[in-house]
Write an enzyme that holds these catalytic residues in place. Structure first.
Site, short mmCIF file in Angstrom:
data_model
loop_
_atom_site.label_atom_id
_atom_site.label_comp_id
_atom_site.label_asym_id
_atom_site.label_seq_id
_atom_site.Cartn_x
_atom_site.Cartn_y
_atom_site.Cartn_z
N ASP A 16 -1.00 5.16 -7.34
CA ASP A 16 0.32 5.07 -7.59
C ASP A 16 0.86 6.12 -8.35
O ASP A 16 2.07 6.47 -8.73
CB ASP A 16 0.89 3.78 -8.29
CG ASP A 16 1.22 2.77 -7.37
OD1 ASP A 16 2.02 2.97 -6.39
OD2 ASP A 16 1.06 1.46 -7.55
N LYS A 64 0.96 -2.10 3.55
CA LYS A 64 0.15 -1.12 3.20
C LYS A 64 -1.29 -1.35 3.79
O LYS A 64 -1.91 -0.57 4.16
CB LYS A 64 0.06 -1.25 1.58
CG LYS A 64 1.08 -0.67 0.79
CD LYS A 64 1.34 -1.13 -0.53
CE LYS A 64 2.60 -0.38 -1.11
NZ LYS A 64 2.92 -1.02 -2.50
N GLN A 78 0.48 -4.54 -7.20
CA GLN A 78 1.92 -4.46 -6.78
C GLN A 78 2.72 -4.75 -7.90
O GLN A 78 2.54 -5.85 -8.52
CB GLN A 78 1.99 -5.44 -5.45
CG GLN A 78 3.34 -5.56 -4.99
CD GLN A 78 3.71 -4.14 -4.32
OE1 GLN A 78 2.90 -3.39 -3.81
NE2 GLN A 78 5.10 -3.92 -4.36
N1 GUN Z 1 6.73 -2.10 -6.37
C1 GUN Z 1 7.88 -1.19 -6.04
N2 GUN Z 1 7.46 -0.09 -5.67
C2 GUN Z 1 6.11 0.12 -5.93
C3 GUN Z 1 5.22 1.11 -5.79
O1 GUN Z 1 5.51 2.13 -5.48
N3 GUN Z 1 3.98 0.72 -6.43
C4 GUN Z 1 3.79 -0.36 -6.72
N4 GUN Z 1 2.41 -0.69 -7.04
N5 GUN Z 1 4.73 -1.37 -7.06
C5 GUN Z 1 5.90 -1.16 -6.33
#
Ligand code: GUN
Length: 295
Positions: A121, A54, A98
């Site tokens: 998100d 990211k 995350q």
């Molecule tokens: N962990 C697995 N997928 C995601 C996601 O789309 N966003 C976040 N923040 N954590 C994750």
């Protein structure tokens, strides 16, 4: 028939080129730089890989990223304080915490603390509700990526029988909701299957578009797929290592058998995965534009 391979990698590249242009335009026309803050607790290797990609993607598009890597013992109050500080920081337009978070932290409390206008998100209950009534600000990244994969590969969604396997809040429920919307690139008839579904195959065999987010390696085989279906595989599982120490991955779909029956299928890796990250960037740019009153 051997299926067409839907390359998420290629489509994500296309979208990232569009986003790069948009970031450049915002800089020159509005003197603004979108900013994303990532928050990671602990040293889970998979989460580290995701956060690294990211941050790297932000750099390649010209998005400002600020990264907060905290020890797994960090207490909930400290995490909530950090989120509150990022909520107030005008250089931060998007906040990504995350998941999964360590056991001692109440995940839902953390997600609810994020300013809904910075919730890139799309996990805050306000954004979940807005999607539900058809007025979304931020679509969750993986489900939005799946919709883009379908639209950009020319798959007809309107009126299609879509079957989603898995009912998670991150993928199953939101992707069903997105494809159900009364909008272009949606208008599907959607069924959600889950661990208590009585006859899974009876449902999956009816699907024109089968989306699998079961969290179980090779849960779907060719017998469960209709001839000519489009199959989207959301799963990623490490099933071994090569002699060179590289991970061997597989999805929730038995790719080798299903590709002989489907019309189109996403591979693992290189299918849904790369799309999730570009949709996060899309949301970050949107958050910056919302903050500036441009959308
Ligand atoms: N962990 C697995 N997928 C995601 C996601 O789309 N966003 C976040 N923040 N954590 C994750």
């Amino acid at each position: 028939m051997t299926a067409e391979i839907i390359s998420g990698k290629e489509i994500a590249k296309q979208i990232s080129e569009e986003l790069k242009q948009e970031v450049r335009r915002l800089k020159y026309e509005h003197q603004m730089v979108p900013g994303l803050a990532t928050v990671l607790l602990g040293d889970d290797p998979a989460s580290q890989v995701y956060v690294n990609s990211k941050v790297k993607m932000c750099e390649s598009l010209g998005i400002r990223s600020s990264r907060y890597d905290l020890p797994s013992e960090t207490n909930e109050a400290t995490l909530l304080e950090l989120v509150a500080r990022l909520n107030k920081d005008f250089q931060v337009h998007g906040i990504l915490v995350q998941l999964p978070l360590p056991e001692h932290i109440d995940e839902s409390k953390v997600l609810m603390t994020i300013d809904p206008g910075k919730d890139v998100d799309g996990f805050h209950p306000v954004n979940v509700g807005k999607l539900m009534i058809g007025e979304p600000d931020f679509l969750p990244c993986t489900p939005h990526g799946i919709q883009q994969l379908l639209v950009r590969s020319g798959v007809e969604i309107e009126g299609a029988d879509v079957v989603v396997v898995g009912r998670s809040n991150i993928v199953g429920k939101p992707v069903a909701n997105i494809l159900l919307q009364k909008k272009p690139g949606a208008n599907a008839t959607v069924t959600i299957c889950h661990t208590r579904t009585r006859d899974m195959a009876a449902h999956t065999r009816r699907a024109d578009i089968l989306i699998v987010a079961a969290g179980k390696p090779k849960a779907i085989n060719a017998d469960m797929v209709k001839d000519g279906a489009v199959v989207i595989d959301v799963g990623v599982h490490r099933i071994g290592k090569t002699a060179e120490g590289k991970s061997i991955l597989c999805g929730d779909v038995d790719f080798e058998s299903v590709k002989e029956k489907a019309r189109a299928i996403t591979p693992v890796p290189g299918g849904v995965g790369p799309m999730t990250i570009v949709m996060l960037m899309t949301n970050t740019i949107k958050a910056a534009k919302m903050a500036a009153g441009l959308v």
